[in-house]
Structures are given as C-alpha cells and as structure tokens.
Design a protein around this motif. Structure first.
Motif, PDB file in Angstrom:
ATOM      1  N   ILE A 176      -3.358  -9.017 -16.821  1.00 47.41           N
ATOM      2  CA  ILE A 176      -3.430 -10.575 -16.668  1.00 47.41           C
ATOM      3  C   ILE A 176      -3.760 -11.094 -18.097  1.00 47.41           C
ATOM      4  CG2 ILE A 176      -5.224 -12.201 -15.906  1.00 47.41           C
ATOM      5  CD1 ILE A 176      -5.469 -10.614 -13.237  1.00 47.41           C
ATOM      6  N   LEU A 177      -4.621 -10.165 -18.896  1.00 43.52           N
ATOM      7  CA  LEU A 177      -5.224 -10.695 -20.274  1.00 43.52           C
ATOM      8  C   LEU A 177      -3.855 -10.994 -21.038  1.00 43.52           C
ATOM      9  CD1 LEU A 177      -7.401 -11.429 -22.181  1.00 43.52           C
ATOM     10  CD2 LEU A 177      -7.298  -9.151 -22.863  1.00 43.52           C
ATOM     11  N   SER A 178      -2.961  -9.766 -21.277  1.00 43.69           N
ATOM     12  CA  SER A 178      -1.876 -10.125 -21.930  1.00 43.69           C
ATOM     13  C   SER A 178      -0.598 -10.974 -21.576  1.00 43.69           C
ATOM     14  CB  SER A 178      -1.197  -8.503 -22.550  1.00 43.69           C
ATOM     15  OG  SER A 178      -1.235  -8.043 -20.978  1.00 43.69           O
ATOM     16  N   ASN A 179      -0.331 -10.825 -20.214  1.00 43.88           N
ATOM     17  CA  ASN A 179       0.691 -11.466 -19.671  1.00 43.88           C
ATOM     18  C   ASN A 179       0.448 -12.897 -19.085  1.00 43.88           C
ATOM     19  OD1 ASN A 179       2.985  -9.450 -19.427  1.00 43.88           O
ATOM     20  ND2 ASN A 179       1.138  -8.189 -18.695  1.00 43.88           N
ATOM     21  N   VAL A 180      -0.789 -13.347 -19.039  1.00 41.67           N
ATOM     22  CA  VAL A 180      -1.094 -14.498 -18.241  1.00 41.67           C
ATOM     23  C   VAL A 180      -2.026 -15.513 -19.112  1.00 41.67           C
ATOM     24  CG1 VAL A 180      -2.148 -15.949 -16.273  1.00 41.67           C
ATOM     25  CG2 VAL A 180      -0.850 -13.679 -16.020  1.00 41.67           C
ATOM     26  N   ILE A 181      -3.214 -14.913 -19.470  1.00 43.30           N
ATOM     27  CA  ILE A 181      -4.278 -15.525 -20.605  1.00 43.30           C
ATOM     28  C   ILE A 181      -3.685 -15.788 -21.700  1.00 43.30           C
ATOM     29  CG2 ILE A 181      -6.600 -15.384 -21.447  1.00 43.30           C
ATOM     30  CD1 ILE A 181      -7.399 -14.105 -18.850  1.00 43.30           C
ATOM     31  N   ARG A 182      -2.855 -14.677 -22.281  1.00 41.59           N
ATOM     32  CA  ARG A 182      -2.612 -14.698 -23.826  1.00 41.59           C
ATOM     33  C   ARG A 182      -1.128 -15.048 -23.967  1.00 41.59           C
ATOM     34  NH1 ARG A 182      -6.334  -9.818 -26.431  1.00 41.59           N
ATOM     35  NH2 ARG A 182      -8.432 -11.160 -26.370  1.00 41.59           N
ATOM     36  N   SER A 183      -0.396 -15.562 -22.753  1.00 43.66           N
ATOM     37  CA  SER A 183       0.872 -15.866 -22.876  1.00 43.66           C
ATOM     38  C   SER A 183       1.215 -17.153 -23.546  1.00 43.66           C
ATOM     39  CB  SER A 183       1.563 -15.714 -21.474  1.00 43.66           C
ATOM     40  OG  SER A 183       1.235 -17.073 -20.756  1.00 43.66           O
ATOM     41  N   ALA A 184       2.451 -17.187 -24.081  1.00 48.66           N
ATOM     42  CA  ALA A 184       3.053 -18.595 -24.666  1.00 48.66           C
ATOM     43  C   ALA A 184       2.569 -19.794 -23.840  1.00 48.66           C
ATOM     44  CB  ALA A 184       4.160 -18.358 -25.180  1.00 48.66           C
ATOM     45  N   THR A 185       2.830 -19.496 -22.325  1.00 54.63           N
ATOM     46  CA  THR A 185       2.771 -20.553 -21.332  1.00 54.63           C
ATOM     47  C   THR A 185       1.450 -21.040 -20.981  1.00 54.63           C
ATOM     48  OG1 THR A 185       4.673 -19.379 -20.119  1.00 54.63           O
ATOM     49  CG2 THR A 185       3.587 -21.134 -19.021  1.00 54.63           C
ATOM     50  N   PRO A 186       1.190 -22.452 -21.226  1.00 51.20           N
ATOM     51  CA  PRO A 186      -0.095 -22.930 -20.877  1.00 51.20           C
ATOM     52  C   PRO A 186      -0.723 -22.572 -19.349  1.00 51.20           C
ATOM     53  CG  PRO A 186       1.093 -24.515 -21.853  1.00 51.20           C
ATOM     54  CD  PRO A 186       2.029 -23.425 -21.702  1.00 51.20           C
ATOM     55  N   ILE A 187      -1.723 -22.506 -19.114  1.00 49.35           N
ATOM     56  CA  ILE A 187      -2.298 -21.872 -17.751  1.00 49.35           C
ATOM     57  C   ILE A 187      -2.627 -23.208 -17.235  1.00 49.35           C
ATOM     58  CG2 ILE A 187      -4.222 -21.105 -16.473  1.00 49.35           C
ATOM     59  CD1 ILE A 187      -4.492 -19.214 -18.654  1.00 49.35           C
ATOM     60  N   ASN A 188      -1.788 -23.360 -15.938  1.00 51.98           N
ATOM     61  CA  ASN A 188      -1.925 -24.722 -15.092  1.00 51.98           C
ATOM     62  C   ASN A 188      -3.057 -24.530 -14.418  1.00 51.98           C
ATOM     63  OD1 ASN A 188      -1.304 -22.939 -12.740  1.00 51.98           O
ATOM     64  ND2 ASN A 188       1.124 -23.642 -13.178  1.00 51.98           N
TER      65      ASN A 188
ATOM     66  N   LEU B 166     -19.871 -17.486  -2.592  1.00 50.42           N
ATOM     67  CA  LEU B 166     -18.238 -17.610  -2.411  1.00 50.42           C
ATOM     68  C   LEU B 166     -17.527 -18.511  -3.557  1.00 50.42           C
ATOM     69  CD1 LEU B 166     -18.009 -17.615   1.351  1.00 50.42           C
ATOM     70  CD2 LEU B 166     -17.075 -15.800   0.017  1.00 50.42           C
ATOM     71  N   PRO B 167     -16.137 -18.141  -3.886  1.00 53.93           N
ATOM     72  CA  PRO B 167     -15.585 -18.991  -4.853  1.00 53.93           C
ATOM     73  C   PRO B 167     -15.469 -20.391  -4.339  1.00 53.93           C
ATOM     74  CG  PRO B 167     -14.141 -17.430  -3.811  1.00 53.93           C
ATOM     75  CD  PRO B 167     -15.580 -17.048  -3.492  1.00 53.93           C
ATOM     76  N   SER B 168     -15.735 -21.434  -5.082  1.00 53.62           N
ATOM     77  CA  SER B 168     -15.287 -22.934  -4.626  1.00 53.62           C
ATOM     78  C   SER B 168     -13.895 -23.293  -4.566  1.00 53.62           C
ATOM     79  CB  SER B 168     -15.964 -23.781  -5.966  1.00 53.62           C
ATOM     80  OG  SER B 168     -15.468 -25.242  -5.683  1.00 53.62           O
ATOM     81  N   GLU B 169     -13.548 -24.032  -3.690  1.00 55.68           N
ATOM     82  CA  GLU B 169     -12.189 -24.333  -3.218  1.00 55.68           C
ATOM     83  C   GLU B 169     -11.350 -25.202  -4.345  1.00 55.68           C
ATOM     84  OE1 GLU B 169     -11.169 -27.403  -0.153  1.00 55.68           O
ATOM     85  OE2 GLU B 169     -10.503 -25.408   1.037  1.00 55.68           O
ATOM     86  N   ASN B 170     -12.078 -25.882  -5.186  1.00 55.86           N
ATOM     87  CA  ASN B 170     -11.396 -26.665  -6.313  1.00 55.86           C
ATOM     88  C   ASN B 170     -11.851 -26.449  -7.685  1.00 55.86           C
ATOM     89  OD1 ASN B 170     -13.865 -27.977  -5.742  1.00 55.86           O
ATOM     90  ND2 ASN B 170     -12.990 -29.955  -5.855  1.00 55.86           N
ATOM     91  N   CYS B 171     -12.403 -25.338  -7.896  1.00 51.95           N
ATOM     92  CA  CYS B 171     -12.957 -25.086  -9.563  1.00 51.95           C
ATOM     93  C   CYS B 171     -11.915 -24.315 -10.095  1.00 51.95           C
ATOM     94  CB  CYS B 171     -13.989 -24.157  -9.182  1.00 51.95           C
ATOM     95  SG  CYS B 171     -15.046 -23.855 -10.671  1.00 51.95           S
ATOM     96  N   HIS B 172     -11.737 -24.496 -11.281  1.00 48.90           N
ATOM     97  CA  HIS B 172     -10.889 -23.885 -12.324  1.00 48.90           C
ATOM     98  C   HIS B 172     -11.711 -23.338 -13.378  1.00 48.90           C
ATOM     99  CE1 HIS B 172      -8.676 -27.571 -10.952  1.00 48.90           C
ATOM    100  NE2 HIS B 172      -8.291 -26.821 -10.175  1.00 48.90           N
ATOM    101  N   ASP B 173     -12.794 -22.939 -13.310  1.00 47.86           N
ATOM    102  CA  ASP B 173     -14.037 -22.617 -14.352  1.00 47.86           C
ATOM    103  C   ASP B 173     -13.943 -21.132 -14.578  1.00 47.86           C
ATOM    104  OD1 ASP B 173     -15.664 -23.032 -16.377  1.00 47.86           O
ATOM    105  OD2 ASP B 173     -17.403 -22.828 -15.101  1.00 47.86           O
TER     106      ASP B 173
END
Length: 726
Positions: free
Chosen positions: A275-287, A432-439
């Motif tokens: 996840i770190l290499s292919n998502v978080i540090r990828s060139a595509t901004p995280i939506n 429990l995780p919040s339904e609309n949090c991105h933090d």
C-alpha cells in the motif's frame, strides 16, 4: 393573478413528436394526467405509460415523488415501469448476443430507479441475473477468444444491474447461493479480468460481507488475502480502492479471535509496504474514497491493540512479572541473582530501589501499576519494545532520571503508562471507524510496528519536555498536557514518515509551545476594565450584524451536499443556495460535485424562506432517526441538520464539514430571526471584536489616517545599493 399552488407548468416529450406545454393539476390522480397526455398524442392503453424526469437520471414520476415536479420541469412520456421490466426481462434472455448486450445495458441504466427496480424484482429478476452469472456466462466464455470485448461488456452490464438493484435494499443479501458467491469470487481471483467486471465483483463481495454475517463466512472461504494483493499492485486507483474496501470489510466482520490471525497474514503478505509503495507514494493523488479506506484500515489495525489495552496485569502471573524483571535487567545491566545470594530482605530492598529508579508508582510490586485499564498490559508491551529496540535511549532516560534529585526526576514507568493511555485516546483505539472520515496518517504505513515506534518517539519527547520545563512530580499533569499539544500539532501537519514526525516534534519545543500559546492568548485577549467592557457592548451588535451578513452571503454562494447512500462510492450530490433577495432557497440534484457555483436557474426546486418553521439539528433530524445504529456515528450526527416547513415536510442536510455546518445553521437561524449560536460564530465574534477593540484603542491622536492607500513608489534607477551580506 398568479396560478394556483397546485398547478404546475411543464413540458412533456414523446419520441418523434413536438414537445407539449401542459398545466398539471397536482390534485388530480397521476393516472388521469397520464391518460390526458396519451389522448393528446392519440395513444391508447394509457395504463402502459408513465412519466419520467427528462434528465440523466430518467427517474419515474410516482404518487410519492410527484410533488418534486416544479414549474419549468421537462418530463418524458415513456412505457410504464411494469411494461419496461417485462420487456427487459424477456430481452436479456435473447439468444442474440447483440440484443442481449443492448438489453443488459438498458437494464443497468434503468435499475437506478427504485420504481423500476421494484417491478423487475417482482418478476424474479434478481434470480434471473444470478442464474446468468452462475451458469449462463459459461456458454459465452467459449466465445471469449473471438469476442472478448463483447463478453467483458456483457458480464459488466449484468453485474452493474445486479449492484444497482441490490442497492435499493429491497432484497436481502442472505438469499444468494454458494455457487453465485464462488462465481463472483472467481472473477476476483483471476489474474487477467476486465476492469469493469473486477470492479463490480469487488463491490458485490464488499456488500455481501458487510450486510450478512453468514455470507462473510462463505466469502472468506472463497477469497484469500493473497488473491487480493495483486490488485493493489496495479495503477487503477478505483480497483485499489475496492480491493482495500473488501479487505476492510473482511477485517471488520471477522470474529475477534480471527482478527489477530488475519493481521498476521496481512503482515506476511506485506500489505502495508505494498500500500505504501503502490498507493500512498504513487504518482496518482489520493482521492477522498481511497483516503477513507486507508483511514478505515488504519483504525482497524490500531483496534487490534484494544485487547491488550483492556487487559489488567495479574500481579501473581510469573510470566508477566518476568517482563518487569527484564526491564530492570536491561536498565541496570544486572543478572538474576541466585536464591542464596544475600538475605531475602536485602534482595527486596535492592528491587525496591531499582523499581523506584524505573519510575513505578508501586516500588514494592510494580505489577499493580498495570492493573489500571486503559492502558493495561499495552503500556508494559510498549515499555518492553522501547527497552529492546531502542536500548541506548531507554538506558539513558532511566539513568538520567535516577541521578536527578527526587523531585526533578521524570518517572519512566508512570510516564509510559499515562503516555500509552494518551496515545490510545488520540488514535481512538477501540472506536469503530467513522463513515465519512478521511483522516489517515501516511507515517503509520511506514513501519510494521508503527504504534510501538510512535510510542518510542513520544516517550523521548516527554522526557525532553520534562527537562525543558524543569518539572517536578507536582507538574506531571502539566507536562502531559504540553506533550499532548506537541503531538497533536505535529500530527496535524500529516508527516509522511516517523522520522519526519520526529523532526516536527523537535521544532515544537516547550519554548515554541509557550510562544504559540502567548500568541493565541494575545489574539483572544479579554480586557476587563469598565470602560473597555462598555466599548465591547457598544461594538458587539455591529460585529454580530457583520457576521450575519457574511453567513447570508455564504448561503447565497451555495454549497454542494452529499447524499449518503449504502454504497459510498455511488454517492449522489445536491446543491442548495439562497436567492440574492434572501427570500427563496434554490436546490436540486447534481450528477457530480461541481467545480464552482451552480446557477439558480439550473436548480429546479424552491423553498420560500417564509415557509420555514424551524431548523433542527443532530439526532432530532428525521434522516438521522431513519438510519441504522451503525450509521448513527458521532461525526455524522454533528453534521446533520434539517429545515422543517409546512406541517411535517423536511429538507434534510448533512454538511461536508463542521465549518459548513456552522455557516448553514447560523445563516438559517439568521433568516428566521433567531440567535446564531454556533462555535464558529463565537470564534468569529472573539476574533473580530478583539481586532476592532485593538484598532479603536490605538493611540492615533494628531495622526491623520489617509482615506486611500499610499501610492507605490517608482523603481530606483539602479540597484547598486543591493549587496550580499555573506
């Protein structure tokens, strides 16, 4: 004379004919209106027709939603939902590949409408689709080599229609066979699969797991983490998002005894580093959706600590006591003495002295310190990890404090226990995780033992801050408050790595915290002398009027709101704004989130401000009462508000954030002539009042304040006066 309120002027389309302008009487039955429209075009069997909204949604007009028709709406005469359902039900079983493909495409689009969905489901349409997935597609797989694009589209439209139909919540997820689950799982397990098919399959598996405990067990038998990992290594962020969503769903629904086992498998498969290499540090901004799924994974991972956090230490358990002995051994480089070395009293005295140096509250039996929950045994785990993996820092902290005067020593044991408890509160361990949090925090994906490393950095910070404050044992709570502030301020900056977090903390020394506090205190300064208080009272109404105008201007600009659905990735948007004369609220649905303001004329619905009776917030809102227990989380409740109009009609909102919530509730209350009571209003009042007070108290005697800003001077003829200080 204005037309009656029940008369609505609309345009109605019919393929191959000119649109008609009509006046619809909302008091008349809908069937009578449809009959009248059909007769105008000489169409018989009016019961086989219906009216639709002529936009991208194509939603049918029913007795329930007919009040949504507004003046100027464009409607379309079309076949009734029942007739359309019968036709599509027959067409999707056609032997012609082209006819089947076209009908499935139409079904996927039509299934978004709940009226059509109900009719199609009544024809046992869900069973037909599942049969097509289970067995019907196998016939076409033989043609896959020569008709691969067609096969992919066929399956994609079938699964899309299925997802849309299930999204209405009419049919229970528990009704599906193992064969269907196996087939959907097989599409996920294949290495080369059409992107749209893979996306729908992952969405179906996620919904199955989240909506049925029985289906969770069946899905868990068909899907392994190893089969999901390759989908994270691609470049399609939507596929990555759905994949993490399935992992999160499996994690969330797993029995507690299996979660640790699943976490071990995730670690073995190196999920974090992938996840770190292919998502978080990828060139595509995280939506936003990916950020939400990463946040959920972060919360679920930290929740694995809850068991240790809520486990008390058993003072009689020798294995647990051995951990404390290990802490003593590493700190003071002593080996366990044989039983015959010295008297029992001497050894007890030695242990008590060392436990005091280690900073435990109970010097005789430190195990008692870990009976407090939270943090329970988690604090001892952290201390042992620090002692073993950061041995030099551990020894330095213990020896430094053991050599100080008693009143100035920073008690390592007590500090570690309280710090662990604080970190659990900051990271909300056990919630429990919040339904609309991105933090989510990228730094927690950079290490397999991120919580323990987080603790190690923070315990060293605590010791450093203690020295900077020259604290004594009486100052313990004050030090902990400063440390919490340092950690929270550093986390707000979202460091990308633990080293970066450590570096940010270095810049947030106690001296820097004092400067920040002083600055904030000056900005919120409150003078108490009588003339100052009188001046404040005089200025306050002016400031409140200024805030009111700002709120109303923001309502005139409008805001895009999200309609929360059972599938977050299929969210719909709607926009609401106040008219410039402050008399009408304009609102309407949007296909996607807008890039700027939405014009009034594109918003079909209106609500006169004069019709508004009250503004309701939080759990009293009707759309919060309707939601299930799992969705009634604190964050959504804090952002929910409703406008009551007429007798029992509501316009329901869920603000995108706290700021917009305050703006809208303030603005609506201002329109109703009520007091604006939000935290945002209080903050604005304090800031603006403080600024205005300081301006009015400036010593400006004999100083003429210009009405216009001074002119910008001309550029100099040369820059010879510029020189390098170095």
């Amino acid at each position: 004379m204005p037309p009656p309120a029940d008369i609505v002027k609309v345009a109605i389309e019919w393929p191959g004919a000119f649109p008609k302008l009509m006046e619809i009487d909302q008091k008349k039955p809908l069937s009578a209106i449809i009959k009248e429209v059909c007769e105008g075009w000489s169409l018989g069997n009016h019961e086989n027709f219906a009216l639709q909204i002529a936009d991208a949604t194509n939603f049918y007009i029913t007795e329930k939603n007919r009040n949504d028709i507004k003046n100027g709406s464009i409607l379309r005469l079309t076949t009734s939902p029942y007739q359309t359902a019968i036709q599509l039900h027959e067409r999707i079983q056609s032997s012609s590949m082209d006819a089947k493909l076209e009908s499935l495409k139409d079904l996927a689009n039509a299934s978004r409408d709940i009226t059509f969905a109900q009719e199609f489901i009544n024809l046992d349409g869900i069973s037909l689709l599942t049969q097509m997935v289970e067995s019907g597609t196998e016939r076409y797989q033989k043609l896959q080599k020569i008709m691969k694009p067609c096969f992919g589209d066929l399956l994609s439209f079938t699964l899309t229609a299925f997802v849309e139909l299930m999204d209405h919540g009419i049919v229970s997820w528990d009704t599906f066979s193992v064969a269907f689950i196996k087939k959907i799982a097989s599409y996920v397990n294949k290495s080369a699969m059409d992107t749209a098919v893979l996306q729908r399959s992952l969405a179906i598996l996620e919904s199955m797991v989240l909506n049925s405990q029985d289906l969770y067990h069946k899905v868990a038998q068909e899907i392994t983490i190893g089969q999901l990992i390759p989908h994270l290594q691609g470049t399609d962020q939507d596929i990555q998002t759905y994949t993490i969503a399935v992992i999160n769903a499996l994690f969330l629904k797993a029995p507690e005894e299996k979660r640790q086992e699943m976490a071990h498998i995730l670690a073995q498969k190196q999920l974090r580093s992938i996840i770190l290499s292919n998502v978080i540090r990828s060139a595509t901004p995280i939506n936003d959706e990916m950020a939400h799924q990463l946040y959920v994974l972060q919360v679920l991972t930290f929740n694995l600590l809850e068991d240790r956090m809520m486990t008390k230490m058993d003072p009689q358990d020798q294995a647990q006591r051995d951990i404390i002995f290990e802490l003593r051994r590493i700190a003071f480089d002593v080996e366990c003495e044989p039983n015959n070395s010295g008297s029992i009293e001497k050894r007890k005295s030695m242990y008590t002295r060392d436990y005091k140096k280690l900073g435990f509250i109970n010097h005789v039996n430190p195990a008692v310190d870990f009976t407090q929950i939270p943090p329970g045994m988690l604090a001892l785990d952290n201390m042992l990890y620090f002692a073993r993996h950061h041995q030099d820092a551990y020894i330095r902290i213990v020896l430094e404090n053991s050599s100080r005067e008693d009143k100035h020593e920073c008690p390592f044991g007590r500090s570690s226990i309280e710090l662990t408890k604080m970190l659990c509160e900051i990271l909300k361990v056990g919630e429990l995780p919040s339904e609309n949090c991105h933090d989510f925090h990228p730094m927690f994906f950079t290490h397999d033992r991120s919580f323990e490393e987080f603790f190690c950095i923070c315990i060293q910070l605590l010791n450093k801050t203690w020295k900077e404050m020259r604290a004594t044992s009486e100052d313990f709570n004050k030090v902990m408050q400063v440390v919490r502030e340092q950690i929270m301020r550093a986390l707000t900056l979202k460091p990308n790595s633990l080293d970066q977090f450590k570096s940010r903390l270095q810049n947030l020394s106690y001296t820097e915290i004092l400067k920040i506090r002083q600055s904030e205190r000056m900005n919120q300064e409150d003078f108490q002398s009588r003339p100052i208080l009188e001046l404040r009272e005089k200025i306050q109404p002016e400031i409140m009027e200024l805030i009111k105008q700002q709120r109303l201007n923001r309502l005139c600009d409008g805001t895009c709101f999200r309609k929360i659905s059972s599938r977050r990735r299929q969210d719909k948007f709607w926009y609401c704004r106040l008219s410039p004369n402050h008399k009408v609220l304009h609102y309407g649905d949007l296909e996607e989130s807008p890039q700027g303001e939405v014009p009034h004329d594109s918003l079909q619905d209106k609500l006169p401000v004069a019709d508004i009776k009250a503004v309701i917030t939080g759990k009293d809102c009707p759309h919060m009462k309707e939601k299930g227990a799992l969705k009634q989380n604190k964050e959504v409740l804090e952002l929910a508000f409703s406008v009551l109009y007429e007798s029992d009609e509501y316009l329901n909102f869920i603000a995108p954030d706290k700021h917009e919530y305050c703006v809208w509730t303030d603005g609506l209350n201002a329109l109703l002539g009520k007091e604006m009571t939000s935290d945002y209003t209080k903050s604005d009042m304090d800031t603006l009042l403080s600024m205005e007070m300081k301006l009015r108290l400036l010593d400006l005697e004999n100083i003429q304040i210009p009405e216009a800003p001074p002119p910008i001077p001309k550029e100099p003829s040369n820059y010879d006066f510029v020189y390098d200080c170095n």
